[in-house]
Design a protein around this motif. Structure first.
Motif, PDB file in Angstrom:
ATOM      1  N   ALA A  47      28.361  45.632  40.276  1.00 47.12           N
ATOM      2  CA  ALA A  47      28.837  46.772  40.011  1.00 47.12           C
ATOM      3  C   ALA A  47      27.728  47.716  39.009  1.00 47.12           C
ATOM      4  O   ALA A  47      26.845  46.872  38.321  1.00 47.12           O
ATOM      5  CB  ALA A  47      30.041  47.169  39.352  1.00 47.12           C
ATOM      6  N   TRP A  65      36.754  51.447  32.393  1.00 45.98           N
ATOM      7  CA  TRP A  65      36.510  50.877  33.600  1.00 45.98           C
ATOM      8  C   TRP A  65      36.784  49.327  33.982  1.00 45.98           C
ATOM      9  O   TRP A  65      37.594  48.981  34.798  1.00 45.98           O
ATOM     10  CB  TRP A  65      35.178  50.936  33.921  1.00 45.98           C
ATOM     11  CG  TRP A  65      34.766  50.991  35.523  1.00 45.98           C
ATOM     12  CD1 TRP A  65      34.718  51.785  36.476  1.00 45.98           C
ATOM     13  CD2 TRP A  65      34.293  49.583  35.858  1.00 45.98           C
ATOM     14  NE1 TRP A  65      34.093  51.128  37.677  1.00 45.98           N
ATOM     15  CE2 TRP A  65      34.135  49.768  37.611  1.00 45.98           C
ATOM     16  CE3 TRP A  65      34.309  48.302  35.527  1.00 45.98           C
ATOM     17  CZ2 TRP A  65      33.687  48.668  38.092  1.00 45.98           C
ATOM     18  CZ3 TRP A  65      33.912  47.401  36.344  1.00 45.98           C
ATOM     19  CH2 TRP A  65      33.579  47.661  37.765  1.00 45.98           C
ATOM     20  N   ASP A  68      40.828  48.876  33.985  1.00 49.35           N
ATOM     21  CA  ASP A  68      41.507  49.611  35.106  1.00 49.35           C
ATOM     22  C   ASP A  68      40.880  48.783  36.397  1.00 49.35           C
ATOM     23  O   ASP A  68      41.718  48.520  37.163  1.00 49.35           O
ATOM     24  CB  ASP A  68      41.154  51.168  35.321  1.00 49.35           C
ATOM     25  CG  ASP A  68      41.700  51.814  34.126  1.00 49.35           C
ATOM     26  OD1 ASP A  68      42.720  51.236  33.348  1.00 49.35           O
ATOM     27  OD2 ASP A  68      41.092  52.852  34.026  1.00 49.35           O
ATOM     28  N   THR A  69      39.705  48.321  36.297  1.00 53.48           N
ATOM     29  CA  THR A  69      39.345  47.635  37.837  1.00 53.48           C
ATOM     30  C   THR A  69      39.478  46.220  37.726  1.00 53.48           C
ATOM     31  O   THR A  69      39.866  45.476  38.618  1.00 53.48           O
ATOM     32  CB  THR A  69      37.739  48.024  37.840  1.00 53.48           C
ATOM     33  OG1 THR A  69      37.410  49.544  37.777  1.00 53.48           O
ATOM     34  CG2 THR A  69      37.227  47.544  38.902  1.00 53.48           C
ATOM     35  N   TRP A  70      39.292  45.690  36.702  1.00 55.31           N
ATOM     36  CA  TRP A  70      39.401  44.160  36.590  1.00 55.31           C
ATOM     37  C   TRP A  70      40.645  43.484  35.709  1.00 55.31           C
ATOM     38  O   TRP A  70      40.932  42.229  36.104  1.00 55.31           O
ATOM     39  CB  TRP A  70      38.086  43.455  35.887  1.00 55.31           C
ATOM     40  CG  TRP A  70      36.818  43.575  36.683  1.00 55.31           C
ATOM     41  CD1 TRP A  70      36.625  43.951  38.052  1.00 55.31           C
ATOM     42  CD2 TRP A  70      35.450  43.509  36.364  1.00 55.31           C
ATOM     43  NE1 TRP A  70      35.517  44.015  38.645  1.00 55.31           N
ATOM     44  CE2 TRP A  70      34.599  43.703  37.145  1.00 55.31           C
ATOM     45  CE3 TRP A  70      34.942  43.112  34.837  1.00 55.31           C
ATOM     46  CZ2 TRP A  70      33.128  43.772  37.262  1.00 55.31           C
ATOM     47  CZ3 TRP A  70      33.684  43.169  34.919  1.00 55.31           C
ATOM     48  CH2 TRP A  70      32.800  43.335  35.846  1.00 55.31           C
TER      49      TRP A  70
END
Length: 270
Positions: A47, A65, A68-70
């Protein structure tokens, strides 16, 4: 076991080499760098986000990020930095401020931002990329040496401070290796920049070689990762054979002075 990894300065040089190796071994990697758009060099499996290590706002956005993503982070690699060099009476204070903001405070911001997440997890590993210049302080590089020594000191401090939360901290101290770091040189001391470019571009090993050694050191949870024989020799000579170390750097300083046009008759010292 796959790890969630953030690498600063991951679009080139050592950061890119580390990213490629970690992807090969199955890690999930977020590369952050200065480009607004994803650089072509960043591997497809990673990413990408823009992050200027001088901006706390950018750091906060990257942390959000990751959360929230991982849902967390396993490994933070503070790799971003710039090359600099200059004698104390030649290099400008604005150049000092720039290198301190990037090389030292950039690392401190990364540690400051992600430590609460690591503490909440009761796990994590911070890898701060310094330099052999953080341990061995040659002449004509005072600003660079000071920032890298600061990164070494910060890393040692945090290795003890964060241990109660099972958070590991490693500092990487490579000598010169072939990379694009010399493109970041700026400042008024042309003689030192010329010497620095030569040492980087003519080094015998490349970033991929260094990255493999770094990952072995990280896996072994080493606090200080020395990557080459030159680095180990210089480091241990300073610790255990100090007169030899002093003579070597005194000679180096005289060579620098002569290149800068000093009258040999005016030079003193051993």
């Amino acid at each position: 076991m796959s790890r969630r990894v953030l690498v600063t300065g991951g679009a080139s040089g050592l950061g890119l080499a580390l990213t490629e190796l970690m992807l090969d071994r199955g890690d999930t990697v977020l590369v952050v760098d200065l480009a607004e758009d994803r650089p072509d060099a960043v591997p497809e499996g990673a990413a990408y986000r823009r992050l200027d290590v001088r901006s706390q706002q950018d750091w906060d956005a990257a942390m959000a990020w990751v959360r929230d993503t991982w849902g967390g982070l396993d490994l933070l690699v503070n790799n971003a930095g710039v090359a600099t060099g200059g004698r104390i009476d030649v290099e400008s204070m604005s150049d000092w401020e720039r290198v301190v903001d990037i090389n030292l405070l950039g690392v401190a911001r990364g540690c400051h931002t992600f430590t609460p997440m690591f503490k909440a997890q009761k796990s994590g590993h911070i890898v701060n990329v310094a330099s052999l210049a953080g341990l061995v302080h040659g002449p004509g590089m005072s600003s660079y040496n000071a920032t890298k020594a600061g990164v070494v000191a910060l890393s040692e401090t945090l290795s003890f401070e964060l241990a109660p939360w099972s958070i590991d901290v490693s500092v990487v101290c490579p000598a010169f290796f072939r990379t694009n770091l010399h493109h970041s040189f700026s400042g008024k001391d042309a003689a030192m920049q010329e010497a620095g470019v030569r040492l980087i571009t003519q080094a015998s090993v490349d970033a991929a070689h260094i990255a493999a050694i770094v990952l072995k050191g990280v896996d072994a949870r080493k606090r200080v990762i020395l990557t080459d024989r030159l680095g180990r020799q210089a480091y241990y000579s300073k610790r255990f054979v100090r007169p030899l170390y002093d003579r070597m750097l005194t000679a180096q300083a005289k060579r620098l002075a002569r290149r800068a046009g000093a009258d040999p008759a005016e030079l003193t010292g051993d």
